[in-house]
Write a protein that holds these residues in place. Structure first.
Motif, PDB file in Angstrom:
ATOM      1  N   LYS A 132       0.842  -1.208   0.000  1.00 26.17           N
ATOM      2  CA  LYS A 132       0.000   0.000   0.000  1.00 26.17           C
ATOM      3  C   LYS A 132       0.870   1.248   0.000  1.00 26.17           C
ATOM      4  N   GLY A 133       1.888   1.258   0.833  1.00 25.47           N
ATOM      5  CA  GLY A 133       2.809   2.396   0.867  1.00 25.47           C
ATOM      6  C   GLY A 133       3.587   2.533  -0.430  1.00 25.47           C
ATOM      7  N   PHE A 134       4.027   1.423  -0.981  1.00 20.15           N
ATOM      8  CA  PHE A 134       4.773   1.421  -2.237  1.00 20.15           C
ATOM      9  C   PHE A 134       3.945   2.051  -3.348  1.00 20.15           C
ATOM     10  N   PHE A 135       2.692   1.638  -3.475  1.00 12.74           N
ATOM     11  CA  PHE A 135       1.834   2.140  -4.547  1.00 12.74           C
ATOM     12  C   PHE A 135       1.325   3.559  -4.306  1.00 12.74           C
ATOM     13  N   ARG A 136       1.495   4.084  -3.107  1.00  9.22           N
ATOM     14  CA  ARG A 136       1.137   5.490  -2.846  1.00  9.22           C
ATOM     15  C   ARG A 136       2.258   6.442  -3.261  1.00  9.22           C
ATOM     16  N   ARG A 137       3.465   5.919  -3.436  1.00  5.41           N
ATOM     17  CA  ARG A 137       4.594   6.777  -3.809  1.00  5.41           C
ATOM     18  C   ARG A 137       4.354   7.420  -5.173  1.00  5.41           C
ATOM     19  N   MET A 138       4.707   8.697  -5.286  1.00 10.28           N
ATOM     20  CA  MET A 138       4.476   9.418  -6.535  1.00 10.28           C
ATOM     21  C   MET A 138       5.292   8.832  -7.680  1.00 10.28           C
ATOM     22  N   ASP A 139       6.541   8.423  -7.434  1.00 11.53           N
ATOM     23  CA  ASP A 139       7.342   7.848  -8.516  1.00 11.53           C
ATOM     24  C   ASP A 139       6.737   6.535  -9.008  1.00 11.53           C
ATOM     25  N   ILE A 140       6.109   5.790  -8.119  1.00 15.11           N
ATOM     26  CA  ILE A 140       5.468   4.533  -8.520  1.00 15.11           C
ATOM     27  C   ILE A 140       4.197   4.830  -9.302  1.00 15.11           C
TER      28      ILE A 140
END
Length: 167
Positions: A132-140
């Motif tokens: 969830k945190g990974f997919f919230r990142r703007m670069d992701i």
């Protein structure tokens, strides 16, 4: 492969011993990974040198003894010739992104033996929080919007999937 760092859920040594992934019943299986633009850049030398992708950017298979293997899988020793540069979709598995007309959903594939052994457990739950945190990142998010060709609609396989969250 993307330059984005994705922590693995299934340890590499276990992943490479499994006889599930990278093998398909049909040559045109929807489970084959699709290469986004970043993956195609990373594997450009292989794509140019050989017959690797079909017209929809799916990795083609090689038929051996009635099975269809990912063309990068060595079925004898169960190794992947591009493991360190594998596509994002391969790095993400057994978690998958499924595109519906309205939303992209994150699922886990329940057919993965490692998932079967680790669901539900604290390790699994912690990885879902990490995703969830990974997919919230703007670069992701930028990466996903630039590589949305690799999204599939897996709704046909709903009995094999557990919905985790929407992007």
């Amino acid at each position: 492969m993307t330059t984005l760092s994705l922590k693995q859920f299934v340890p590499s040594e276990i992943c490479l011993k499994c006889n599930g992934c990278c093998r398909y019943k049909e040559a045109d299986s929807a489970w084959r990974p699709k290469l986004g633009a970043n993956d195609q850049q990373s594997l450009a030398d292989l794509i140019i040198a050989g017959d690797v992708l079909d017209t929809q950017a799916y990795i083609k298979t090689i038929q051996t003894c009635g099975e269809h293997f990912c063309r990068f899988l060595n079925g004898v020793d169960n190794t992947c010739s591009i493991y360190t540069k594998r596509p994002f979709e391969c790095s993400l598995y057994p978690f998958i992104l499924s595109k519906t007309p309205d939303v992209v959903k994150v699922y886990v594939h329940l057919s993965c033996p490692y998932v079967q052994d680790h669901l539900p457990r604290a390790e699994f739950d912690a990885y879902v929080v990490y995703l969830k945190g990974f997919f919230r990142r703007m670069d992701i998010r930028d990466f996903l919007s630039q590589n949305n060709i690799m999204f599939h609609d897996y709704s046909f396989f709903a009995p094999e999937l557990l919905h985790l969250f929407d992007l």
